[in-house]
Structures are given as structure tokens and as C-alpha cells.
Design an enzyme around this catalytic site. Structure first.
Site, PDB file in Angstrom:
ATOM      1  N   HIS A 107       0.822  -1.217   0.000  1.00 47.75           N
ATOM      2  CA  HIS A 107       0.000   0.000   0.000  1.00 47.75           C
ATOM      3  C   HIS A 107       0.858   1.271   0.000  1.00 47.75           C
ATOM      4  O   HIS A 107       0.364   2.347   0.340  1.00 47.75           O
ATOM      5  CB  HIS A 107      -0.948   0.009   1.216  1.00 47.75           C
ATOM      6  CG  HIS A 107      -2.064  -0.994   1.099  1.00 47.75           C
ATOM      7  ND1 HIS A 107      -2.896  -1.340   2.143  1.00 47.75           N
ATOM      8  CD2 HIS A 107      -2.495  -1.732   0.033  1.00 47.75           C
ATOM      9  CE1 HIS A 107      -3.778  -2.250   1.742  1.00 47.75           C
ATOM     10  NE2 HIS A 107      -3.556  -2.506   0.467  1.00 47.75           N
ATOM     11  N   GLY A 152      -2.016  -9.061  12.570  1.00 48.03           N
ATOM     12  CA  GLY A 152      -2.513  -7.714  12.847  1.00 48.03           C
ATOM     13  C   GLY A 152      -3.284  -7.084  11.712  1.00 48.03           C
ATOM     14  O   GLY A 152      -3.173  -5.887  11.477  1.00 48.03           O
TER      15      GLY A 152
HETATM   16  P1  OAD Z   1      -7.392  -2.657  10.542  1.00 55.14           P
HETATM   17  O1  OAD Z   1      -7.465  -1.454  11.424  1.00 55.14           O
HETATM   18  O2  OAD Z   1      -8.522  -2.914   9.646  1.00 55.14           O
HETATM   19  O3  OAD Z   1      -7.178  -3.960  11.431  1.00 55.14           O
HETATM   20  C1  OAD Z   1      -6.198  -4.041  12.421  1.00 55.14           C
HETATM   21  C2  OAD Z   1      -6.319  -5.401  13.089  1.00 55.14           C
HETATM   22  O4  OAD Z   1      -5.271  -5.483  14.036  1.00 55.14           O
HETATM   23  C3  OAD Z   1      -7.634  -5.630  13.847  1.00 55.14           C
HETATM   24  O5  OAD Z   1      -8.187  -6.890  13.464  1.00 55.14           O
HETATM   25  C4  OAD Z   1      -7.217  -5.615  15.316  1.00 55.14           C
HETATM   26  O6  OAD Z   1      -7.958  -6.541  16.094  1.00 55.14           O
HETATM   27  C5  OAD Z   1      -5.769  -6.049  15.230  1.00 55.14           C
HETATM   28  N1  OAD Z   1      -4.924  -5.561  16.325  1.00 55.14           N
HETATM   29  C6  OAD Z   1      -5.021  -4.377  17.003  1.00 55.14           C
HETATM   30  N2  OAD Z   1      -4.063  -4.293  17.927  1.00 55.14           N
HETATM   31  C7  OAD Z   1      -3.336  -5.435  17.850  1.00 55.14           C
HETATM   32  C8  OAD Z   1      -2.212  -5.965  18.562  1.00 55.14           C
HETATM   33  N3  OAD Z   1      -1.619  -5.276  19.532  1.00 55.14           N
HETATM   34  N4  OAD Z   1      -1.741  -7.182  18.205  1.00 55.14           N
HETATM   35  C9  OAD Z   1      -2.347  -7.905  17.214  1.00 55.14           C
HETATM   36  N5  OAD Z   1      -3.405  -7.464  16.517  1.00 55.14           N
HETATM   37  C10 OAD Z   1      -3.897  -6.252  16.821  1.00 55.14           C
HETATM   38  O7  OAD Z   1      -6.003  -2.539   9.743  1.00 55.14           O
HETATM   39  P2  OAD Z   1      -5.539  -3.329   8.435  1.00 55.14           P
HETATM   40  O8  OAD Z   1      -6.131  -4.687   8.383  1.00 55.14           O
HETATM   41  O9  OAD Z   1      -4.071  -3.195   8.365  1.00 55.14           O
HETATM   42  O10 OAD Z   1      -5.329   0.785   3.519  1.00 55.14           O
HETATM   43  O11 OAD Z   1      -6.173  -2.435   7.307  1.00 55.14           O
HETATM   44  C11 OAD Z   1      -5.927  -2.753   5.962  1.00 55.14           C
HETATM   45  C12 OAD Z   1      -5.928  -1.500   5.125  1.00 55.14           C
HETATM   46  O12 OAD Z   1      -7.125  -0.757   5.357  1.00 55.14           O
HETATM   47  C13 OAD Z   1      -4.823  -0.525   5.451  1.00 55.14           C
HETATM   48  O13 OAD Z   1      -3.600  -0.828   4.817  1.00 55.14           O
HETATM   49  C14 OAD Z   1      -5.374   0.777   4.954  1.00 55.14           C
HETATM   50  C15 OAD Z   1      -6.775   0.639   5.488  1.00 55.14           C
HETATM   51  O14 OAD Z   1      -7.761   1.367   4.870  1.00 55.14           O
HETATM   52  C16 OAD Z   1      -5.298   1.961   2.858  1.00 55.14           C
HETATM   53  O15 OAD Z   1      -5.283   3.048   3.412  1.00 55.14           O
HETATM   54  C17 OAD Z   1      -5.266   1.803   1.369  1.00 55.14           C
END
Ligand code: OAD
Length: 240
Positions: free
Chosen positions: A116, A182
């Protein structure tokens, strides 16, 4: 024949997909948690090409703030554990990150795809030239190559094509182990990688604070904080 039987003697190839949760304990906000970035900002205001056309200053303000925050924080035990895995595992280890922070790179991961994009990169919307982002960027900053005043962060926005498919697709096809760390499993194509890798023969693992939206695509789940569970998982892989 499963890939693990077919290549019983070959070192396992590991592909790891990371998301905002791996950087959460470093102090960076996730997107979809209750206090996440998408609770404070609308995607269509800051993370689409249309938003940039409409109001580039607003888009830059969002990413300038995130770049400043990312520069303040440090890689955590989960990032460091993945560096150890890459250094000590005899087979290939590829990290595909959805994160635009530079914490994997600062920890020392080398085989890394920023699908990304990167906060620390600048991209000319006119000619496609890339250069290191200054701490604060403005759309009127001239491109060093063509002088156009259409500077944008080197981020893949919604509606754009993620980077690195030429590396990611063959790696998923060859993977023996696919681990998602994560990431909530809501954004495609990344959210489809687990199912894709599984169909092509990989064992799939999720490490997340809560079961992801695509939890059914994983053979193995480790639910809890990344800084605790990723070092343990790496240790278990290295001690097999
Ligand atoms: P999300 O915010 O959607 O998800 C983060 C995940 O991390 C959640 O399922 C949480 O439960 C988990 N989480 C939080 N704290 C944690 C910890 N300490 N240890 C383990 N897990 C933890 O973020 P992404 O999945 O990365 O794209 O989002 C994907 C994309 O959506 C991003 O790259 C971004 C966003 O819109 C763009 O901006 C194009």
C-alpha cells in the site's frame, strides 16, 4: 500431494502479511478499531484519488500528521521477531505489509513489499517520478524530475492498484506457510491472500487481537497481542 509432503526435505517458504495491528503496540493507530483512523476521518475525504483532486491540502494534512507520528515511534518485539525469522530460518521469508509506516524496514527486515505504499515516499501525480518524502509535503512542491506541482504521498489509495503483485503472486503460489498478523481481513486483494495461499497448498496462520473477518481461511489462530504472540510463533518455527 500436499506441498509439505512433496518438498519434505526442502526448507519451508514462509509468506507473512502484516497490517496495522503489528504497529499498534509501537503507538500507531489502527484503522478499524473503535479508536482507529477511520473513526476520525472518512476514507473518501483522505484516501482516494478523487479526494486528492478535490482537496489536496486536506489529504496532505492527513498523511503529514501520520508521517510525523510514524517518525516518533520505534519498532516493537513483533517487528524484531520477524527480522530474526528472516535471518535464522533456512527457507525464504517474505513480508508483505499493508502498513505505510517504515517500522519493518527500521527493525531490519529486508525481503519486504510495501503493497500500500510508504509514508516516507513522494510520488509525482503527473510523471510518476518517486523520491524521498520531506517531513511535510504539499501538493505545490515541484517534482524534481518534471517540475509539475502535483506532488502526492506514495500511498496506494482506494481504487488504485496495490504494488508488488509481480513478487506477491509467485510467493503466495510457492508458500508452505502463510501467516497474517494484525490485519482485520477487510481490504482486498490482501484479504484474499490466505484463501489463495491455502488453495495452492500453504498452511495458514493468523495472529491477531481478535479473529479477523476472514478467520475461516486460517488453519491455525493465535489470538492476542502481536508483541507477545509473534516472538512465540517465530520461536516455534525456528525450533521445529
Ligand atoms: P485494521 O485497522 O482494519 O485492522 C487491524 C487489526 O489489528 C484488527 O483486526 C485488530 O484486532 C488487530 N490488532 C489491534 N491491535 C493489535 C495488537 N496489539 N496485536 C495484534 N493485533 C492487533 O487494519 P488493516 O487490516 O491493516 O489501507 O487495514 C488494511 C488497510 O485498510 C490498510 O492498509 C489501509 C486501510 O484502509 C489503505 O489506506 C489503502
Amino acid at each position: 500431494m500436499s506441498r509439505s509432503v512433496e518438498h519434505a526435505m526442502a526448507p519451508e517458504k514462509i509468506v507473512i502479511l502484516t497490517g496495522a495491528g503489528i504497529s499498534a503496540e509501537s503507538g500507531l493507530s489502527t484503522f478499524r478499531d473503535a479508536d482507529g483512523l477511520w473513526a476520525q476521518h472518512r476514507i473518501e475525504d483522505v484516501a482516494t484519488p478523487e479526494a486528492f483532486q478535490r482537496d489536496p491540502a486536506r489529504v496532505h494534512a492527513f498523511y503529514n500528521a501520520r508521517r510525523a507520528k510514524a517518525a516518533e515511534v520505534m519498532p516493537n518485539a513483533a517487528h524484531h521477531a520477524l527480522v530474526r525469522l528472516e535471518a535464522e530460518h533456512p527457507g525464504a521469508v517474505l513480508i508483505i505489509t499493508q502498513n505505510v509506516d517504515d517500522l519493518h524496514a527500521r527493525a531490519g527486515s529486508r525481503n519486504l513489499v510495501h503493497m500500500h505504499g510508504r509514508l516516507m515516499g513522494a510520488l509525482c501525480h503527473a510523471c510518476g517520478h518517486r523520491w524521498p518524502a520531506p517531513p511535510e509535503m504539499h501538493a505545490t512542491d515541484p517534482c524534481p524530475a518534471c517540475s509539475a506541482a502535483q506532488t502526492r504521498p506514495d500511498i496506494v489509495w482506494f481504487g488504485e492498484t496495490p504494488y508488488g503483485a509481480e513478487v506477491i503472486d509467485p510467493a503466495l503460489a510457492a508458500a508452505d506457510i502463510f501467516a497474517a498478523i494484525g490485519t482485520s481481513g477487510n481490504v482486498y486483494p490482501a484479504a484474499a491472500y490466505a484463501q489463495h495461499a491455502a488453495r495452492l497448498g500453504a498452511r495458514t496462520v493468523q495472529i491477531n487481537l481478535e479473529p479477523a473477518s476472514n478467520a475461516r481461511d486460517f488453519d491455525e489462530s493465535h489470538i492476542g497481542p502481536a508483541t507477545e504472540l509473534v516472538p512465540k510463533w517465530v520461536e516455534s518455527i525456528l525450533n521445529r
